[in-house]
Write a protein that holds these residues in place. Structure first.
Motif, PDB file in Angstrom:
ATOM      1  N   PRO A   1      45.031 -15.500  -8.932  1.00 47.07           N
ATOM      2  CA  PRO A   1      45.364 -16.578  -9.863  1.00 47.07           C
ATOM      3  C   PRO A   1      44.785 -16.310 -11.247  1.00 47.07           C
ATOM      4  O   PRO A   1      43.912 -15.465 -11.404  1.00 47.07           O
ATOM      5  CB  PRO A   1      44.703 -17.796  -9.228  1.00 47.07           C
ATOM      6  CG  PRO A   1      43.560 -17.254  -8.450  1.00 47.07           C
ATOM      7  CD  PRO A   1      43.964 -15.868  -8.008  1.00 47.07           C
ATOM      8  N   GLN A   2      45.323 -17.045 -12.220  1.00 47.20           N
ATOM      9  CA  GLN A   2      44.857 -16.831 -13.599  1.00 47.20           C
ATOM     10  C   GLN A   2      43.361 -17.101 -13.699  1.00 47.20           C
ATOM     11  O   GLN A   2      42.641 -16.376 -14.368  1.00 47.20           O
ATOM     12  CB  GLN A   2      45.637 -17.749 -14.537  1.00 47.20           C
ATOM     13  CG  GLN A   2      45.310 -17.516 -16.000  1.00 47.20           C
ATOM     14  CD  GLN A   2      46.289 -18.224 -16.932  1.00 47.20           C
ATOM     15  OE1 GLN A   2      47.296 -18.780 -16.495  1.00 47.20           O
ATOM     16  NE2 GLN A   2      45.998 -18.198 -18.201  1.00 47.20           N
ATOM     17  N   GLN A   3      42.910 -18.172 -13.020  1.00 47.55           N
ATOM     18  CA  GLN A   3      41.482 -18.466 -13.024  1.00 47.55           C
ATOM     19  C   GLN A   3      40.894 -18.178 -11.655  1.00 47.55           C
ATOM     20  O   GLN A   3      41.395 -18.653 -10.643  1.00 47.55           O
ATOM     21  CB  GLN A   3      41.251 -19.924 -13.397  1.00 47.55           C
ATOM     22  CG  GLN A   3      41.333 -20.112 -14.889  1.00 47.55           C
ATOM     23  CD  GLN A   3      41.304 -21.563 -15.306  1.00 47.55           C
ATOM     24  OE1 GLN A   3      41.605 -22.445 -14.516  1.00 47.55           O
ATOM     25  NE2 GLN A   3      40.942 -21.779 -16.542  1.00 47.55           N
TER      26      GLN A   3
ATOM     27  N   LYS B   1      54.794 -19.232 -17.167  1.00 53.75           N
ATOM     28  CA  LYS B   1      54.555 -18.056 -16.315  1.00 53.75           C
ATOM     29  C   LYS B   1      53.759 -18.420 -15.072  1.00 53.75           C
ATOM     30  O   LYS B   1      54.165 -18.117 -13.950  1.00 53.75           O
ATOM     31  CB  LYS B   1      53.793 -16.972 -17.104  1.00 53.75           C
ATOM     32  CG  LYS B   1      54.469 -16.526 -18.378  1.00 53.75           C
ATOM     33  CD  LYS B   1      53.669 -15.455 -19.106  1.00 53.75           C
ATOM     34  CE  LYS B   1      52.292 -15.901 -19.548  1.00 53.75           C
ATOM     35  NZ  LYS B   1      52.287 -16.960 -20.580  1.00 53.75           N
ATOM     36  N   SER B   2      52.620 -19.066 -15.284  1.00 53.56           N
ATOM     37  CA  SER B   2      51.772 -19.402 -14.131  1.00 53.56           C
ATOM     38  C   SER B   2      52.477 -20.377 -13.207  1.00 53.56           C
ATOM     39  O   SER B   2      52.334 -20.297 -11.986  1.00 53.56           O
ATOM     40  CB  SER B   2      50.448 -20.011 -14.596  1.00 53.56           C
ATOM     41  OG  SER B   2      49.719 -19.068 -15.329  1.00 53.56           O
ATOM     42  N   THR B   3      53.226 -21.299 -13.784  1.00 53.09           N
ATOM     43  CA  THR B   3      53.980 -22.243 -12.960  1.00 53.09           C
ATOM     44  C   THR B   3      54.961 -21.491 -12.072  1.00 53.09           C
ATOM     45  O   THR B   3      55.090 -21.770 -10.873  1.00 53.09           O
ATOM     46  CB  THR B   3      54.727 -23.241 -13.863  1.00 53.09           C
ATOM     47  OG1 THR B   3      53.773 -23.855 -14.729  1.00 53.09           O
ATOM     48  CG2 THR B   3      55.420 -24.304 -13.050  1.00 53.09           C
TER      49      THR B   3
ATOM     50  N   LEU C   1      49.952 -11.057  -9.623  1.00 53.31           N
ATOM     51  CA  LEU C   1      48.794 -10.927 -10.499  1.00 53.31           C
ATOM     52  C   LEU C   1      49.014 -11.730 -11.780  1.00 53.31           C
ATOM     53  O   LEU C   1      49.837 -11.361 -12.607  1.00 53.31           O
ATOM     54  CB  LEU C   1      48.574  -9.451 -10.840  1.00 53.31           C
ATOM     55  CG  LEU C   1      48.368  -8.527  -9.641  1.00 53.31           C
ATOM     56  CD1 LEU C   1      49.170  -7.249  -9.800  1.00 53.31           C
ATOM     57  CD2 LEU C   1      46.898  -8.198  -9.445  1.00 53.31           C
ATOM     58  N   ASP C   2      48.293 -12.831 -11.911  1.00 50.54           N
ATOM     59  CA  ASP C   2      48.436 -13.677 -13.100  1.00 50.54           C
ATOM     60  C   ASP C   2      47.343 -13.301 -14.096  1.00 50.54           C
ATOM     61  O   ASP C   2      46.182 -13.663 -13.926  1.00 50.54           O
ATOM     62  CB  ASP C   2      48.348 -15.158 -12.703  1.00 50.54           C
ATOM     63  CG  ASP C   2      48.912 -16.072 -13.779  1.00 50.54           C
ATOM     64  OD1 ASP C   2      49.155 -15.598 -14.904  1.00 50.54           O
ATOM     65  OD2 ASP C   2      49.107 -17.274 -13.488  1.00 50.54           O
ATOM     66  N   GLU C   3      47.722 -12.548 -15.105  1.00 46.56           N
ATOM     67  CA  GLU C   3      46.789 -12.018 -16.113  1.00 46.56           C
ATOM     68  C   GLU C   3      45.602 -11.318 -15.451  1.00 46.56           C
ATOM     69  O   GLU C   3      44.450 -11.695 -15.645  1.00 46.56           O
ATOM     70  CB  GLU C   3      46.309 -13.133 -17.049  1.00 46.56           C
ATOM     71  CG  GLU C   3      47.463 -13.806 -17.765  1.00 46.56           C
ATOM     72  CD  GLU C   3      46.989 -14.760 -18.857  1.00 46.56           C
ATOM     73  OE1 GLU C   3      45.852 -14.630 -19.321  1.00 46.56           O
ATOM     74  OE2 GLU C   3      47.790 -15.620 -19.258  1.00 46.56           O
ATOM     75  N   PRO C   4      45.893 -10.248 -14.697  1.00 51.69           N
ATOM     76  CA  PRO C   4      44.841  -9.624 -13.888  1.00 51.69           C
ATOM     77  C   PRO C   4      43.707  -9.021 -14.705  1.00 51.69           C
ATOM     78  O   PRO C   4      42.577  -9.000 -14.243  1.00 51.69           O
ATOM     79  CB  PRO C   4      45.578  -8.528 -13.120  1.00 51.69           C
ATOM     80  CG  PRO C   4      46.796  -8.249 -13.927  1.00 51.69           C
ATOM     81  CD  PRO C   4      47.174  -9.565 -14.537  1.00 51.69           C
TER      82      PRO C   4
HETATM   83 MG   LIG Z   1      49.225 -18.862 -17.172  1.00 53.89          MG
END
Ligand SMILES: [Mg+2]
Ligand SMILES: Nc1ncnc2c1ncn2[C@@H]1O[C@H](COP(=O)(O)OP(=O)(O)OP(=O)(O)O)[C@@H](O)[C@H]1O
Lengths: 284, 314
Positions: B90-92, B50-52, B166-169
């Protein structure tokens, strides 16, 4: 609350991007390197004045200890074929070149290394419409800003002390110091992008010490046999020392152009490498 | 899984999109189109890619194969231009830790080339949006995890993006903050902003997404609306019964015919049926009395687990 524009009107950021997109190299350069300088300014304003102050004090300590202390045993020295000056006046321009190098290297190695690997700063920036060349140039310009502060402050001390035989040469030495800093900063940035650990960072620091000792800062390299002398003269710090010393003596000749060319090559090569590396690290 | 782009309103078009790291394939040939104003969700277990995928869309990671166009332009050649139209969470969090809350928003606007006056007005709006007005002069390090998350989201809006990624917002947000954020995202959506969301919360996916894909091992396993996915991959209702861990397997054989599908877990049996109450009654008629029983509607979580399996893969 009034968030967001009406849906179909283009945003201001998009307008700006349209303007930039037709320019050459738009995929790596948005003509916005100054935003990095602005960031640097915000960052040091709140926390790093102490570091800037210490960088400025260092050449003054050298000048006090070696220039005046040791210098009182040495007396006057032959700076070049036509000039005899006090030892402090011989040393002073070299210290300026040195502080230009140190400021640039410190900023482009330690600080950049931290930003690359720990602060994740560039990941955040690369998510905006900045390109890798903006980041590379911007970081270098930030190094220069630090170097410029050092150089002006240092020159403001050297001139009244009578350590600069030629005053206009002294003024020209400030932009020349920027040239030196640019060369070192862009190479420092390129090198830092390959480093993986703090131990490797120490090697950089370790390489700087012999470069200082054998740069011709403290004595003329004429004391060595020709092959060794030529080797040492090719080192970047010697080039910087010779450039600034020549200017402060008011000695305008082709050798100065040679030194400038040397730093131009360093600067351009460093920028190209650093840009490619930033692209490889954060856009792959 | 292909969808035809609807005219010029296709915001993102990907075909055969691939990403490999050395010899590991993180994204393995996915096709999708996202249209203007849509909100598109990526679901999938850890490491699904997903993040990729999000990073490739955000032009911060180059694809290895396939095509990817955003607003009609190739991500390989128009990175800065495309990114000017995106907001990225980003996720982080990667906030600028040397700067304050306000300065973080301000300098981010500068990276987009925006004018100071424009940004300063926008910053006030965003501080309010993220409920960080009181923390405006605080250093980022002194914020709580949830506040940092809100600041990251506010920062992504400084350039008034057309597409918000939104990556895991809401990971790390408390329930209040989560609901407030959903509400804000909903408003952005109403204003025509296209949302791309990854999440591990199925309720969030159901709330926010018009369309979902379930991703696993770099591939799309299923695609559809939240309701459509449930309909397609699950029965209407689920009966959860417990007979005690030793008896579960033994009882399962006696009720298998009642359910469309039966899943025997260590602690309980899941019966997928179209009418839970009816089938539970039938089970009791057969003299089987579970220790506990529960009839519920089937959810996206059931679909997710069915498609991606219950065990941890890596
Ligand atoms: Mg991810
Ligand atoms: N820079 C990288 N180098 C090598 N492998 C990577 C890199 N980034 C991601 N991967 C690998 O690619 C796969 C997909 O990672 P990705 O971050 O896209 O997963 P994800 O679906 O976002 O997972 P999560 O739900 O845990 O965030 C993982 O197996 C991961 O290890």
């Amino acid at each position: 609350m009034t968030m967001m524009r009406a849906s179909r009107n283009q945003s201001a950021a998009a307008d700006i991007a349209d303007g930039v997109n037709s320019l050459p190299g738009a995929s790596i350069y948005s003509r916005r390197a100054t935003a990095m300088v602005e960031r640097f300014w915000l960052a040091i304003r709140s926390s790093q004045w102490l570091m800037v102050a210490s960088g400025f004090m260092e050449p003054l300590f050298y000048l006090g200890a070696f220039g005046y202390g040791l210098g009182s045993f040495i007396g006057n020295v032959q700076a070049d074929s036509t000039h005899t000056v006090s030892y402090a006046a011989f040393l002073a321009p070299a210290l300026l070149a040195n502080s230009a190098m140190n400021g640039a290297i410190y900023e482009s190695t330690w600080n950049v290394f931290f930003k690359m690997h720990f602060a994740k700063l560039y990941q955040g920036i690369m998510a905006t419409s900045m390109g890798p060349l903006d980041v590379a140039l911007g970081e270098i310009m930030a190094c220069l800003l630090r170097g410029l502060i050092y150089a002006i402050a240092f020159m403001a001390v050297m001139l009244p002390l009578g350590l600069i035989p030629c005053w206009w040469g002294g003024l020209l030495a400030i932009p020349a110091a920027m040239f030196i800093a640019f060369g070192f900063a862009s190479c420092g940035l390129a090198i830092t992008s390959y480093l993986k650990s703090f131990q490797q960072m120490d090697w950089v620091q370790f390489a700087l010490l012999p470069m200082l000792l054998f740069s011709g800062s403290f004595y003329s390299l004429d004391v060595y046999p020709t092959p060794i002398r030529i080797l040492l003269e090719a080192l970047p710090l010697h080039q910087g020392v010779a450039l600034i010393r020549g200017l402060t003596l008011g000695q305008l000749d082709y050798a100065l152009l040679g030194h400038l060319a040397y730093f131009t090559v360093m600067a351009v090569g460093g920028v190209i490498f650093a840009t490619k590396r930033i692209e490889a690290m954060f856009l792959r | 899984m292909n969808e035809t782009p609807t005219g010029t309103d296709a915001m993102i078009v990907a075909t055969g999109l691939r990403k490999t790291y050395d010899d590991f394939t993180a994204v393995d040939g996915i096709d999708f189109t996202v249209t203007r104003g849509e909100s598109f969700g990526l679901l999938g277990p850890n490491g699904a890619g997903k993040s990729t995928t999000m990073r490739m869309i955000a032009c911060t990671s180059q694809r290895t194969g396939g095509t990817l166009e955003i607003l009609g332009r190739d991500t390989d050649h128009h990175g800065p231009w495309i990114r000017a139209h995106l907001g990225v969470v980003p996720q982080q969090d990667n906030l600028d830790r040397e700067l304050t809350v306000t300065e973080n928003l301000y300098i981010y606007g500068r990276y987009f080339g925006l004018g100071k006056k424009f940004i300063n007005a926008k910053v006030e709006e965003l501080l309010e949006f993220a409920q960080l007005t009181e923390k405006r002069d605080a250093k980022v390090d002194s914020l709580s995890g949830g506040m940092k998350r809100r600041l990251t989201i506010a920062r992504a809006l400084i350039n008034e993006p057309e597409i918000l990624m939104l990556d895991e917002p809401t990971t790390g947000l408390d329930p209040q903050a989560r609901h407030i954020l959903w509400d804000r995202l909903f408003r952005l959506k109403e204003m025509g902003v296209t949302l791309i969301i990854t999440t591990h919360y199925m309720d969030e996916a159901e709330q926010l997404c018009d369309r979902l894909v379930v991703m696993d091992k770099g591939k799309f396993m299923a695609e559809g609306t939240p309701a459509g996915l449930i309909q397609q991959h699950c029965s209407r209702e689920v009966i959860e019964v417990r007979f005690g861990s030793e008896r579960n397997a033994e009882v399962a054989d006696q009720i298998r015919d009642l359910a469309v599908r039966l899943e025997i877990l260590p602690d309980r049996i899941l019966m997928y049926t179209d009418d839970g109450e009816r089938d539970l009654a039938r089970m009791v008629e057969r003299g089987l009395h579970p220790i506990t029983s529960l009839v519920r509607r089937s959810s996206l979580e059931d679909v997710f687990l069915r498609l991606t399996g219950r065990s941890l893969v890596d």
